[in-house]
Structure formats: structure tokens, C-alpha cells
Scaffold this motif. Structure first.
Motif, short mmCIF file in Angstrom:
data_model
loop_
_atom_site.label_atom_id
_atom_site.label_comp_id
_atom_site.label_asym_id
_atom_site.label_seq_id
_atom_site.Cartn_x
_atom_site.Cartn_y
_atom_site.Cartn_z
N ASP A 76 15.82 -47.87 -70.45
CA ASP A 76 15.32 -47.26 -69.21
C ASP A 76 13.80 -47.26 -69.15
O ASP A 76 13.23 -47.00 -68.09
N PHE A 77 13.16 -47.56 -70.27
CA PHE A 77 11.69 -47.56 -70.33
C PHE A 77 11.15 -48.97 -70.60
O PHE A 77 10.06 -49.15 -71.14
N PHE A 78 11.94 -49.94 -70.22
CA PHE A 78 11.61 -51.35 -70.33
C PHE A 78 10.18 -51.63 -69.90
O PHE A 78 9.82 -51.42 -68.74
N MET A 79 9.33 -52.06 -70.86
CA MET A 79 7.97 -52.50 -70.57
C MET A 79 7.04 -51.39 -70.07
O MET A 79 5.93 -51.67 -69.61
N HIS A 80 7.47 -50.14 -70.15
CA HIS A 80 6.65 -49.05 -69.61
C HIS A 80 5.38 -48.82 -70.44
O HIS A 80 5.34 -49.09 -71.63
N ARG A 81 4.36 -48.30 -69.78
CA ARG A 81 3.15 -47.81 -70.44
C ARG A 81 2.73 -46.50 -69.81
O ARG A 81 3.02 -46.25 -68.64
N GLY A 82 2.03 -45.68 -70.59
CA GLY A 82 1.58 -44.41 -70.04
C GLY A 82 0.79 -43.60 -71.04
O GLY A 82 0.25 -44.15 -72.01
N SER A 89 1.16 -30.90 -77.19
CA SER A 89 0.64 -29.57 -77.51
C SER A 89 1.64 -28.90 -78.45
O SER A 89 2.81 -29.26 -78.47
N ASP A 90 1.15 -27.94 -79.22
CA ASP A 90 2.02 -27.28 -80.19
C ASP A 90 2.57 -25.99 -79.61
O ASP A 90 1.84 -25.23 -78.95
N GLU A 91 3.82 -25.76 -79.84
CA GLU A 91 4.44 -24.51 -79.45
C GLU A 91 4.70 -23.73 -80.74
O GLU A 91 5.18 -24.29 -81.73
N VAL A 92 4.35 -22.45 -80.73
CA VAL A 92 4.61 -21.64 -81.91
C VAL A 92 6.06 -21.16 -81.89
O VAL A 92 6.44 -20.38 -81.02
N VAL A 93 6.84 -21.71 -82.77
CA VAL A 93 8.26 -21.33 -82.85
C VAL A 93 8.55 -21.03 -84.32
O VAL A 93 8.22 -21.84 -85.19
N ASP A 94 9.17 -19.87 -84.55
CA ASP A 94 9.33 -19.33 -85.90
C ASP A 94 9.45 -20.36 -87.03
O ASP A 94 10.52 -20.87 -87.29
N GLY A 95 8.35 -20.59 -87.69
CA GLY A 95 8.35 -21.30 -88.95
C GLY A 95 8.32 -22.81 -88.93
O GLY A 95 7.97 -23.42 -89.92
N HIS A 96 8.66 -23.44 -87.81
CA HIS A 96 8.61 -24.90 -87.82
C HIS A 96 7.65 -25.40 -86.74
O HIS A 96 7.28 -24.68 -85.82
N LEU A 97 7.27 -26.66 -86.88
CA LEU A 97 6.36 -27.27 -85.91
C LEU A 97 7.16 -27.79 -84.72
O LEU A 97 8.05 -28.64 -84.87
N CYS A 98 6.84 -27.28 -83.55
CA CYS A 98 7.47 -27.75 -82.31
C CYS A 98 6.38 -28.36 -81.45
O CYS A 98 5.39 -27.70 -81.13
N VAL A 99 6.54 -29.64 -81.11
CA VAL A 99 5.53 -30.33 -80.32
C VAL A 99 6.09 -30.63 -78.94
O VAL A 99 7.17 -31.22 -78.81
N ARG A 100 5.37 -30.17 -77.92
CA ARG A 100 5.74 -30.50 -76.54
C ARG A 100 5.10 -31.83 -76.18
O ARG A 100 3.92 -32.06 -76.48
N VAL A 101 5.86 -32.72 -75.55
CA VAL A 101 5.36 -34.05 -75.19
C VAL A 101 5.58 -34.26 -73.69
O VAL A 101 6.72 -34.36 -73.23
N GLN A 102 4.50 -34.29 -72.94
CA GLN A 102 4.59 -34.55 -71.51
C GLN A 102 4.14 -35.98 -71.26
O GLN A 102 2.95 -36.29 -71.35
N ILE A 103 5.09 -36.83 -70.96
CA ILE A 103 4.78 -38.24 -70.76
C ILE A 103 4.59 -38.52 -69.28
O ILE A 103 5.39 -38.11 -68.45
N ARG A 104 3.49 -39.22 -69.00
CA ARG A 104 3.25 -39.70 -67.64
C ARG A 104 3.17 -41.22 -67.74
O ARG A 104 2.27 -41.75 -68.37
N PHE A 105 4.16 -41.89 -67.15
CA PHE A 105 4.14 -43.36 -67.14
C PHE A 105 3.36 -43.83 -65.92
O PHE A 105 3.58 -43.34 -64.81
N TYR A 106 2.45 -44.78 -66.12
CA TYR A 106 1.66 -45.34 -65.02
C TYR A 106 2.01 -46.81 -64.77
O TYR A 106 1.53 -47.42 -63.83
N GLU A 107 2.79 -47.39 -65.68
CA GLU A 107 3.33 -48.72 -65.45
C GLU A 107 4.82 -48.66 -65.71
O GLU A 107 5.25 -48.37 -66.83
N CYS A 108 5.60 -48.90 -64.67
CA CYS A 108 7.06 -48.92 -64.79
C CYS A 108 7.51 -50.32 -64.36
O CYS A 108 6.71 -51.16 -63.98
N TYR A 109 8.79 -50.56 -64.42
CA TYR A 109 9.32 -51.86 -64.00
C TYR A 109 10.56 -51.67 -63.16
O TYR A 109 11.07 -50.56 -63.05
#
Lengths: 196, 196, 196
Positions: free
Chosen positions: B165-171, B176-196
Motif C-alpha cells: 500500500d506504500f509502493f514507492m512512497h516518500r515522506g 515523539s516519546d510517550e511516557v508509558v509505565d516503564g517502557h519506551l513508547c514512540v508516536r510516529v506521525q507519517i506524512r507522505f508527500y509522494e504517493c503512487y
């Protein structure tokens, strides 16, 4: 006269439809298949240097990079590169980036990532690193990923992405070594061919 | 009247040729050199979380990542990160990807690859990994490659390719880090600017 | 008749302006936002094989790759892959590239870089490597970066950059394993969708 008149309009029709096709087609093919030739004029240029001092067990104060992995039979102590073209050695680096070949010039950023010696019968490395720039002129990151056959006088390395001032950029970096007393100084001439 | 008529046709000719030039030109320049400004509206967005639990020698059941390499003077046991900003530590991970910050939510895929601490005087990592998604909404892989200066509240990381579904995409991915009891939780907001 | 004539011209006007919009719009949207659909016809194709022989402590003469890092509890000797899906093992390789599945065919280049086993409950790798080609047909490098879920019969891997004959190229490589007596032979079918 009506006949002539119709012919006149028809001529206009043919000319304009032809023009429409001609100009739109030439535009469309700039993004398509086998005649996909884009202009080779860079949209941005950058000429920088980075400086690598490998940790050898005695230069902790100055070292900017370290061996972190190597194959069996390789650098057991991780203070010297492996024999046999350093094959399999993985080096992590945090190198200063400067505007000239003087390692003591004010840094404009860091070159951070890793290089891996990945040839068994010559010297060649895989590069996976970023320029993290933070100067008055440029703020942002540039991602490099690809082969660097370091025995060649100049090498071309793909620039596959960027952020900040280099948002979504792509291009080619031409690298070459500068002989500077005792440390590795790499000149990086980046030519971006996709800017935003 | 004939004169007027010709003028009328000429006007049409001028208008239409002008229109042809105007629209085709604006299209063509979207792919060229120094005026290479493309639209900054994303063609696709994705907002996901991944969860990293580093193996410490006692959490084999829960751990999702492991130290696999480190410099001399670093993590000899590979069960704790090295001193000095973890410089040189290489971590391989197989982290669950979820739609929210709850590590126990149903995974929609995995974040798989490695991160390398590559700064000597702060915390920063090189990221080389992929989202391998297999949900009802998205099937396919997304490649991330670049610097992530983890001390910043939000970081931008290049997305340099994709499949399915992300064939040839770029973005660009903003992490950002979310503080969640004891483990590392990383939020990832992807913005694709080249789709196909 | 004048009325009819005007109508005739108006019809021309409508048709031509419509045509102008139609063709230019379809061209313009090939580079823009949410209807960003580009043609799926490759601009270049390449069908190659590479051959990987992992060093096991006894095959120094033939080996093309070596384990260089692994997690605690993993391949301590670096002469055998770790248990538990080889999770965390890092392998550096310098593999011959050929035009067919015969490892003894004349190489047209090398596949150089690393693969990392990065799944805890199946076999999957992160690929970061380049084809370094030097044949009569092709000279240049191709950068691959992404996930390769090796249990699948065919896998798609992003091609994120290139140099030389592959200057600025992007595409998708479909990989599959060929069973060839005792060594790993990987077929790589590259379809480039962005050429220069």
C-alpha cells in the motif's frame, strides 16, 4: 465563402488541438516511463568536510569513532581494524562537519551514523549516516545510504532523504579524501536534484 | 465584417494558445530545477505507535529488543547500555506497532530493524528500520532511514521508500516519546508527500 | 448566419478549453497531492542473482559473508547463527552478482552491505546493501533499504537510490530464493519507476 470560413475554423481547431497535445505531452512525459529524462541541473549545492578519528585505545580525548563489531578472526580488541581489508568491521561515528578541511574550524554540524567495511578483496564501505546541520545557513538533516568504494579518488553516494531545510530532498554526494595530518578528512560535494 | 470575423477568430487563437501555455507550463515546472517547489499537502497520513522493551538480562519474556554490539569500554555484557550517552551501542528490535499508546492493544504490524547511538556528547540515534504492517486498513512496508536526535520533543525522520500500500512512497515521520509505565513508547506521525 | 457562426466559434471555444483543461489536468495531477497516481510501467528493468556463503569456521576459502554481531545468548563464536530465529544477528556480506543462478558464472558485480535478523518469532531481515555493478551493460550502484520477510516466496524491497547508470533511480526489487546446492542464491528482479 462559407466553405473557406469553415476551413479557416478547422485550421484553427487542428492547430490548437495539436498545440494542446504537444505542450501537455512534453510535460507529461517528464514523469513517465522510458523517456523519463529529467534536467541534470542541481536545485541546491553543498560543499562540506567531515573529520574522522578512529579510537585506537589511546586517543580517547580526540577520537570521534569506534569499532563496535567485527567478524571472528577480526578486531577482537576493537581498538584496531581487522586484517583482510577490514572486512566485517562496523564503525560508529560522531564526526564534526566543517566548511573547510581544517578539523579545528568551527563545526556547522555533525556527521553521525556508521560505516561497514564490506569487501573481501579491496577496501570498500557501506555508508548509513546523516549530516545533522545546525548553522546560520542550514538547519536540518540529510540522509546518505549506499556503497562507497573508498579506493577510488572520487565516489558517488546516494542522498535519499532529508528534513528541515532539506525536507524531502534527494541527490548525489561526491566524496573524496583530503590528506590532512594524521586523520581522515572527507570532502562531500552534494548536488541535490530534487528539492521542495 | 470579414475583418471583424478574423479578429474574432484571432482573439480565440490568442486566448486558447495562452491558456494552453499557462496550464501546461504550471504543470511542467512542478518537476524542474531551481523553482522546484512542490505542494506541501500530504497525499497520505498515518499515526501509529511502537513499543520498545530492551533486554536487560532478566526480562526475556517481555523484551522486544537486544543490544548486539558496543564499543570497547561499552556494554560488555550486552544487558545494559554503555556509559557516555550509549555511544556505539547497536540495538536490534522487533517492536509491536499499535493504533494507540497501549502496548497491549492489538498490533497492526511490527517495527523491525536497528537503532545505533551515534553521538558522543548527547543522546541521538541513527534509525534504519521498517514498519511491516498487516492490518485490515494497511498492508505493506515503510522504510525509515536517518538521524533521530532523541532529546528533542519532536524529531523528523525521512521516509525513503515503501512497498504494498506504500509502493514507492516518500515522506517525513515526526516522532515523539510517550511516557508509558516503564517502557519506551514512540508516536510516529507519517506524512507522505509522494504517493503512487 | 452570424448567430450560427458565433455558436460555431463558441463550440470551438468550449471544446478547446475543455481539451486544454483535460490534458493539462491529467498531467498536473501526476505530481500532486491526494490523486497522486503515477504510471506503473517501469522505466528500466534488471534481473540478477547474488550468492551468499556464510562463514562457519571451516569454509574460509568460499565464504562471502560473516556474522559480526549478535545478542547475549546468541552466536558467541560468530561461526553459527543464533537460536530463536537468529534474532539480533548482524551479517556483513560481499556476494558475487551473476546473470543466472550459477555461482560460478562470471560476476557482473558485487552485492555488498549487511543483513540483520530482526524478528523474534519468524525469520525476517533488515537489508541495507548495494549492488555495485561493473559489467559491459551496467556500471553504477543501486541502494536497497528495507524489510525482507524471508519466509515469503517473494518479497518486495525498496530501491531508494543509485549512481552511475542508475543515477537518482528509485524502484522496487522483488526477491526470491533459488535452491542451489548448499548455498543461498537470491534472485533480484528490479523494476525502476523513477529514472533520469
Amino acid at each position: 465563402m462559407k466553405k473557406t470560413h469553415i476551413t479557416h475554423d478547422s485550421l484553427l481547431l487542428i492547430l490548437l488541438v495539436a498545440a494542446t497535445f504537444f505542450f501537455t505531452s512534453s510535460s507529461a512525459t517528464s514523469r513517465t516511463t522510458d523517456s523519463n529524462k529529467k534536467p541534470l541541473v542541481p536545485c541546491k549545492k553543498l560543499d562540506l568536510y567531515f573529520h574522522d578519528v578512529l579510537y585506537d585505545g589511546h586517543n580517547a580525548a580526540n577520537a570521534t569513532s569506534s569499532i563496535v563489531a567485527s567478524p571472528v578472526g577480526g578486531s577482537g580488541t576493537r581498538t584496531a581494524l581487522s586484517p583482510s581489508f577490514h572486512f566485517g568491521d562496523v564503525i560508529v561515528f560522531d564526526d564534526p562537519v566543517t566548511l573547510d578541511k581544517n578539523i579545528h574550524s568551527k563545526p556547522v554540524g555533525r556527521a553521525q551514523g556508521s560505516y561497514i567495511f564490506d569487501a573481501k578483496s579491496t577496501y570498500s564501505v557501506w555508508l548509513g549516516f546523516a549530516f545533522v546541520l545546525n548553522s546560520t545557513d542550514y538547519k536540518g538533516c540529510i540522509t546518505f545510504a549506499g556503497a562507497e568504494p573508498v579506493t577510488l579518488k572520487t565516489r558517488d553516494v546516494p542522498v535519499v532523504g532529508g528534513t528541515g531545510d532539506f525536507f524531502m530532498h534527494r541527490g548525489i554526494a561526491t566524496t573524496s579524501d583530503e590528506v590532512v595530518d594524521g586523520h581522515l578528512c572527507v570532502r562531500v560535494q552534494i548536488r541535490f536534484y530534487e528539492c521542495y
